[in-house]
Design an enzyme around this catalytic site. Sequence first.
Site: not given
Length: 293
Positions: A52, A96, A119
């Site tokens: 990412k 994460q 997200d």
Amino acid sequence: MQLIDGKKISDEIKQEIAQEVAQMKKNGGKTPHLAAILVGHDGGSETYVGHKVKACEQVGFVSTLVRFEDDVTEATLLAKIQELNNDADVDGFIVQLPLPKHISEQKVIEAIDPRKDVDGFHPVNVGRSVIGLPSFVSATPAGIIELLSRYKIDTAGKNCVVLGRSNIVGRPISILLSQKAKVGDATVTVCHSRTRNLDQVCANADIIIAALGSPEFVKASMVKEGAVIIDVGTTRVKSETTKTGWKLTGDVKFDEVAPRCSFITPVPGGVGPMTIVSLLKNTLLAAKKDIYK
Ligand SMILES: NC(=O)c1ccc[n+]([C@@H]2O[C@H](COP(=O)([O-])OP(=O)(O)OC[C@H]3O[C@@H](n4cnc5c(N)ncnc54)[C@H](OP(=O)(O)O)[C@@H]3O)[C@@H](O)[C@H]2O)c1
């Protein structure tokens, strides 16, 4: 059979984003900024976050990686989330997952300002997306929709079977495909571990989205001739033929299923690369304040 090349499409989208970012900078605009919080040293999470951060560099974003050890307290993590919520330079951020057991993932997700939740896991974004309002859609389902769109795969009126009902893949993709939309209007069946006659349900599908985490679960006998197969599964399976000693394996028995399909995604190189570009797209939307003013 046509292979759906997620790597190629994701590279194209990265170029499109990079061009837009360059133009924004030229016009004196702010550089989009994505932050990522990584707790601990899980191999998979390290790899995903690394990809990412690298992708941010490729498109000209600023990226910040915030690291904590496994024993970080929930309170410390929540305080950092508040800090990022209030940091005007950060357009969007992710935490994460998975997190260590002593930290509530749900609390963490709900602590993120929905306007920065790139997200798309916050209940506000999930809820808005369910009723078709502008929202950050979670990256993997958004990537699947993008692949179907770019390959001009018609979904209207099609029987679509989604294998898996997780909050991050199965559930949201089933909702998106059932919505009244250009890539949507499908008749969707969601399957899970309690589904009966799963083989028959699959054999009737025009489109199968496999998101179980069960390597090579979908066999040729479960697939109708000409079906479209989207394989989301990524399980590390022991291998004697790779240097690492493992290989990433999808939920579809590719060799026997592929000859029956009209379209199929490979693993790796199908859905995976699209997940990261969807996160970049969400960050760009956040920077431009396209979803929330
Ligand atoms: N490529 C990417 O970017 C990407 C992104 C996210 C996830 N993934 C991969 O996608 C896979 C799924 O991830 P996830 O997070 O959605 O998994 P998850 O949270 O473990 O959910 C798996 C789902 O599959 C169902 N299931 C499992 N075994 C089944 C069986 N034998 N028959 C019917 N249903 C079954 C489960 O049913 P129950 O609900 O009844 O337990 C559950 O709903 C994993 O391999 C993951 O690594 C890939």
